[in-house]
Design an enzyme around this catalytic site. Structure first.
Site, mmCIF file in Angstrom:
data_model
loop_
_atom_site.group_PDB
_atom_site.id
_atom_site.type_symbol
_atom_site.label_atom_id
_atom_site.label_comp_id
_atom_site.label_asym_id
_atom_site.label_seq_id
_atom_site.Cartn_x
_atom_site.Cartn_y
_atom_site.Cartn_z
ATOM 1 C CD GLU A 18 -2.857 -1.157 2.355
ATOM 2 O OE1 GLU A 18 -3.830 -0.374 2.352
ATOM 3 O OE2 GLU A 18 -2.614 -1.929 3.294
ATOM 4 C CB SER A 184 -5.673 -0.605 -0.120
ATOM 5 O OG SER A 184 -5.464 0.539 0.671
ATOM 6 C CE1 TYR A 253 -7.135 4.432 -2.181
ATOM 7 C CE2 TYR A 253 -6.830 2.072 -2.392
ATOM 8 C CZ TYR A 253 -7.054 3.186 -1.611
ATOM 9 O OH TYR A 253 -7.208 3.038 -0.247
ATOM 10 N NE ARG A 292 -13.161 2.590 6.210
ATOM 11 C CZ ARG A 292 -12.031 2.281 5.561
ATOM 12 N NH1 ARG A 292 -11.144 3.206 5.254
ATOM 13 N NH2 ARG A 292 -11.799 1.021 5.211
ATOM 14 C CG ASP A 294 -14.738 -0.592 6.681
ATOM 15 O OD1 ASP A 294 -14.916 0.569 7.093
ATOM 16 O OD2 ASP A 294 -13.767 -0.933 5.981
ATOM 17 C CD GLU A 308 -11.329 -4.787 6.090
ATOM 18 O OE1 GLU A 308 -11.284 -5.988 5.767
ATOM 19 O OE2 GLU A 308 -10.622 -3.914 5.581
ATOM 20 C CG ASN A 310 -8.219 1.177 7.528
ATOM 21 O OD1 ASN A 310 -7.291 1.774 8.052
ATOM 22 N ND2 ASN A 310 -8.227 0.867 6.246
ATOM 23 N N GLY A 314 -7.735 5.891 5.057
ATOM 24 C CA GLY A 314 -7.216 6.797 4.041
ATOM 25 C C GLY A 314 -7.699 8.225 4.239
#
Length: 358
Positions: A18, A184, A253, A292, A294, A308, A310, A314
């Protein structure tokens, strides 16, 4: 005399897959940070592990120039300890923006702890726990957090073919296959047949020794941002509508085909449930600073299912975390300030602990 500016060291790049995402994230954090409050020190970690102080970007920031949408790894090689500790008369806070292994997994956080440097985000335990999707699922299950069904395979311990057969028996097909310690959507595959599952496991093992196989669910993908050290604050939920079969790396991305709906179109009761559950997950996994969370949302089934967590979400223009906070009333520069303040709060608290036996 005015007090010196706080020294904010922004770490980016890194040795994981990443690396490029991290460079984009860092550029936008540096562009948004308040230069009247911070002396900004961009430090890039090359793919070979060397650390570089990006003097070019630092000078451009100081002059108010645009540094672009991504930061190169350039500048003189520096000693990691020297660059993170800085001058003794100036407070330094490190903002790790290193996605994936060797940055988001507790390794850099441990180094910063050893050298008594405040840093943004989760500590060693929660960083490493949330990075390993398999272990995070185990802990979340013990805390009673609802999740989709999964099987974990470990290289050198579990036979991949036997594990694949077990996954098909317990989860059915299709399934999603992920490296446990990656983000990612790198290395993630959807498998609809036994042959595809074998290939997906092989692909995931390119990135990690542990593979998580999850049941495929028909659900909406909802995310919630969390902020805090004690009682967590949460954002309005956001929804991702993938532009392909699932929200993969290209969707995130490259093509930008996914739709980001902020806030998500949900009933008030469902929004309250998502925010409450996100806070519970944050506490159960010992998170601090930011994360974050999810979810999958099965509207006519099991309801909210944890996907999950994070711990270094980002911060690119396409990223959900800052967008959700903005929709909740916290602007991007103010979010950075809050994160730095939370980092200092944790540091002061930990620094007060006694090291003497009573």
């Amino acid at each position: 005399m005015s007090s010196p500016l706080l020294r904010l060291v922004v770490l980016y790049g890194g040795v994981s897959a990443e690396h490029d995402v991290s460079r984009v994230t860092a550029a936008h954090v540096l562009a948004a940070a308040d230069r009247g409050r911070y002396t900004l020190v961009p430090v890039g970690i090359a793919k070979d592990g060397s650390w570089h102080r990006n003097d070019f970007a630092a000078a451009a920031l100081a002059a108010g120039d645009d540094i672009g949408n991504s930061l190169d790894i350039e500048g003189p090689v520096v000693d990691p300890v020297e660059v993170i500790t800085g001058a003794s008369d100036v407070t330094t806070v490190v903002f790790p923006l290193l996605h994936g292994p060797h940055g988001e997994d507790g390794t850099v956080q441990g180094m910063l702890e050893l050298h008594k440097v405040p840093y943004v985000g989760c500590g060693v335990l929660s960083s490493s726990l949330c990075m390993d999707k398999g272990m995070a699922k185990e802990v979340a299950a013990r805390a009673g957090i609802p999740q989709c069904r999964w099987v974990t395979l470990r290289h050198g311990v579990d036979d991949p073919r036997a594990g694949a057969a077990r996954a098909i028996d317990e989860l059915g097909l299709p399934v999603f296959v992920k490296p446990a310690n990656m983000g990612s959507s790198v290395g993630v595959s959807r498998a609809g047949t036994a042959e595809e599952l074998d290939r997906a496991i092989t692909e995931a093992l390119r990135y990690d020794d542990v593979v998580v196989i999850e049941e495929a669910v028909t659900a909406r993908e909802i995310e919630v941002g969390v902020l805090g050290n004690g009682v967590p604050e949460t954002t309005l939920p956001g929804e991702i509508r993938p532009g392909s079969d699932f929200y993969d790396y290209t969707d995130k991305y490259v093509t930008g085909a996914a739709q980001l709906m902020i806030p998500a179109d949900l009933p008030d009761a469902a929004i309250a449930q998502a925010r409450e559950l996100a806070g519970q997950v944050f506490v159960a996994l010992r998170c601090a600073g930011m994360a974050r969370v999810d979810f999958f949302y099965e509207e006519d089934g099991r309801g909210w299912l944890l996907n999950e967590v994070n711990t270094i979400p980002g911060f690119t223009p396409a990223s959900m975390y800052p967008k959700m906070w903005e929709a909740t009333g916290l602007a991007y520069p103010d979010l950075i300030d809050r994160l730095v303040a939370l980092a200092l709060d944790v540091y002061r608290r930990r620094s007060s602990f006694s090291i003497e036996h009573a």
